[in-house]
Write a protein that holds these residues in place. Structure first.
Motif, PDB file in Angstrom:
ATOM      1  N   ILE B  79      35.255 -26.095  10.856  1.00  0.00           N
ATOM      2  CA  ILE B  79      36.628 -25.845  10.420  1.00  0.00           C
ATOM      3  C   ILE B  79      36.551 -24.877   9.251  1.00  0.00           C
ATOM      4  O   ILE B  79      35.919 -25.171   8.228  1.00  0.00           O
ATOM      5  CB  ILE B  79      37.339 -27.141   9.988  1.00  0.00           C
ATOM      6  N   SER B  80      37.152 -23.738   9.408  1.00  0.00           N
ATOM      7  CA  SER B  80      37.127 -22.752   8.323  1.00  0.00           C
ATOM      8  C   SER B  80      38.367 -22.923   7.459  1.00  0.00           C
ATOM      9  O   SER B  80      39.400 -23.439   7.925  1.00  0.00           O
ATOM     10  CB  SER B  80      37.089 -21.337   8.896  1.00  0.00           C
ATOM     11  N   ALA B  81      38.253 -22.540   6.206  1.00  0.00           N
ATOM     12  CA  ALA B  81      39.393 -22.555   5.290  1.00  0.00           C
ATOM     13  C   ALA B  81      40.160 -23.875   5.374  1.00  0.00           C
ATOM     14  O   ALA B  81      41.348 -23.912   5.744  1.00  0.00           O
ATOM     15  CB  ALA B  81      40.326 -21.378   5.568  1.00  0.00           C
ATOM     16  N   SER B  82      39.495 -24.968   5.034  1.00  0.00           N
ATOM     17  CA  SER B  82      40.086 -26.301   5.165  1.00  0.00           C
ATOM     18  C   SER B  82      41.420 -26.411   4.438  1.00  0.00           C
ATOM     19  O   SER B  82      41.619 -25.839   3.365  1.00  0.00           O
ATOM     20  CB  SER B  82      39.130 -27.351   4.591  1.00  0.00           C
ATOM     21  N   GLN B  83      42.306 -27.187   5.044  1.00  0.00           N
ATOM     22  CA  GLN B  83      43.621 -27.461   4.464  1.00  0.00           C
ATOM     23  C   GLN B  83      43.773 -28.966   4.277  1.00  0.00           C
ATOM     24  O   GLN B  83      43.095 -29.752   4.943  1.00  0.00           O
ATOM     25  CB  GLN B  83      44.718 -26.939   5.404  1.00  0.00           C
ATOM     26  N   LEU B  84      44.679 -29.340   3.388  1.00  0.00           N
ATOM     27  CA  LEU B  84      44.882 -30.778   3.133  1.00  0.00           C
ATOM     28  C   LEU B  84      45.252 -31.514   4.420  1.00  0.00           C
ATOM     29  O   LEU B  84      44.874 -32.665   4.633  1.00  0.00           O
ATOM     30  CB  LEU B  84      45.964 -30.969   2.074  1.00  0.00           C
ATOM     31  N   GLY B  85      45.981 -30.839   5.294  1.00  0.00           N
ATOM     32  CA  GLY B  85      46.384 -31.449   6.560  1.00  0.00           C
ATOM     33  C   GLY B  85      45.242 -31.654   7.538  1.00  0.00           C
ATOM     34  O   GLY B  85      45.430 -32.278   8.590  1.00  0.00           O
ATOM     35  N   ASP B  86      44.063 -31.148   7.220  1.00  0.00           N
ATOM     36  CA  ASP B  86      42.898 -31.363   8.069  1.00  0.00           C
ATOM     37  C   ASP B  86      42.276 -32.739   7.842  1.00  0.00           C
ATOM     38  O   ASP B  86      41.398 -33.161   8.597  1.00  0.00           O
ATOM     39  CB  ASP B  86      41.829 -30.288   7.821  1.00  0.00           C
ATOM     40  N   SER B  87      42.693 -33.432   6.802  1.00  0.00           N
ATOM     41  CA  SER B  87      42.184 -34.777   6.539  1.00  0.00           C
ATOM     42  C   SER B  87      42.560 -35.677   7.713  1.00  0.00           C
ATOM     43  O   SER B  87      43.747 -35.865   8.014  1.00  0.00           O
ATOM     44  CB  SER B  87      42.771 -35.334   5.241  1.00  0.00           C
ATOM     45  N   ALA B  88      41.559 -36.214   8.374  1.00  0.00           N
ATOM     46  CA  ALA B  88      41.788 -36.985   9.604  1.00  0.00           C
ATOM     47  C   ALA B  88      40.453 -37.513  10.102  1.00  0.00           C
ATOM     48  O   ALA B  88      39.399 -37.200   9.562  1.00  0.00           O
ATOM     49  CB  ALA B  88      42.427 -36.119  10.689  1.00  0.00           C
ATOM     50  N   MET B  89      40.526 -38.309  11.176  1.00  0.00           N
ATOM     51  CA  MET B  89      39.336 -38.709  11.921  1.00  0.00           C
ATOM     52  C   MET B  89      39.119 -37.673  13.018  1.00  0.00           C
ATOM     53  O   MET B  89      40.079 -37.263  13.681  1.00  0.00           O
ATOM     54  CB  MET B  89      39.546 -40.097  12.530  1.00  0.00           C
ATOM     55  N   TYR B  90      37.870 -37.272  13.227  1.00  0.00           N
ATOM     56  CA  TYR B  90      37.537 -36.301  14.259  1.00  0.00           C
ATOM     57  C   TYR B  90      36.549 -36.919  15.249  1.00  0.00           C
ATOM     58  O   TYR B  90      35.540 -37.493  14.851  1.00  0.00           O
ATOM     59  CB  TYR B  90      36.937 -35.039  13.636  1.00  0.00           C
ATOM     60  N   PHE B  91      36.875 -36.756  16.525  1.00  0.00           N
ATOM     61  CA  PHE B  91      36.038 -37.301  17.584  1.00  0.00           C
ATOM     62  C   PHE B  91      35.474 -36.182  18.441  1.00  0.00           C
ATOM     63  O   PHE B  91      36.202 -35.279  18.867  1.00  0.00           O
ATOM     64  CB  PHE B  91      36.841 -38.246  18.483  1.00  0.00           C
ATOM     65  N   CYS B  92      34.188 -36.298  18.728  1.00  0.00           N
ATOM     66  CA  CYS B  92      33.531 -35.448  19.708  1.00  0.00           C
ATOM     67  C   CYS B  92      33.500 -36.215  21.027  1.00  0.00           C
ATOM     68  O   CYS B  92      33.374 -37.456  21.034  1.00  0.00           O
ATOM     69  CB  CYS B  92      32.108 -35.147  19.224  1.00  0.00           C
TER      70      CYS B  92
END
Lengths: 112, 115
Positions: B79-92
């Motif tokens: 994830i480039s240029a992270s934003q506050l809205g990127d805060s989350a759980m991520y699943f592969c």
């Protein structure tokens, strides 16, 4: 609006009382799936269906039943729920030939 | 049998910086697909990006890119240029080639973006 709907969204029940969680999609998708999400385990596939009357087991099918009599609906049936089936359940659908899977909002189930 | 492993239970990143979320997989299928999904605190599952095993180039979708290293069996999300809205759980997740409907998920990584 294109969507996957699940009902109910929240359910508290007791051990052994049969229940059905409904799932419906309005996108004419062939593929539908059920998952359960548990902390530390991610999502695990329960059952999936590749079209009407075609279903197959996922990784954790024990204690669950499904049916696919119509293309839009894919209900999940718990014949005799037990406390270890307390979980967050997701239904999802996908159009054949594409990779984007659309998820429903989830159903939080508590079995006492 | 197919297996997905995410070894980072949690990750922290500063806003506007890039972050890499790790994912390794195991399968005997010659053809397979790899996915990343985002689950915000509101609970919905959001599809982010897809990579086919025969795709020559790494997949990109806006600020998301999938670093696919087939020999190492890894499919890391960048994830480039992270934003506050990127805060989350991520699943592969992985779809096997022989069973087109079967999807296997990893345990997830919680990403927190700090201002």
């Amino acid at each position: 609006e294109a969507q996957v709907t699940q009902n109910p969204r929240y359910l508290i029940t007791v051990t052994g009382k049969k229940l059905t969680v409904t799932c419906s999609q309005n996108m004419n998708h062939e593929y539908m799936s059920w998952y359960r999400q548990d902390p530390g385990l991610g999502l695990r596939q329960i059952y999936y269906s590749m079209n009407v009357e075609v279903t197959d087991k996922g990784d954790v099918p024990e204690g669950y039943k499904v049916s696919r009599k119509e293309k839009r609906n894919f209900p999940l049936i718990l014949e005799s729920p037990s406390p270890n089936q307390t979980s967050l359940y997701f239904c999802a659908s996908r159009l054949r030939g594409t990779e984007t899977q659309y998820f429903g909002p989830g159903t939080r189930l508590l079995v006492l | 049998a197919q297996k997905i492993t995410q070894t980072q239970p949690g990750m922290f990143v500063q806003e506007k910086e890039a972050v890499t979320l790790d994912c390794t997989y195991d399968t005997s299928d010659p053809s397979y697909g790899l996915f990343w999904y985002k689950q915000p605190s509101s609970g919905e599952m959001i599809f982010l990006i897809y990579q086919g095993s025969y795709d020559q180039q790494n997949a990109t979708e806006g600020r998301y890119s999938l670093n696919f290293q087939k020999a190492r069996k890894s499919a890391n999300l960048v994830i480039s240029a992270s934003q506050l809205g990127d805060s989350a759980m991520y699943f592969c997740a992985m779809r096997g080639g022989t069973s087109y409907g079967k999807l296997t998920f990893g345990q997830g990584t919680i990403l927190t973006v700090h201002p």
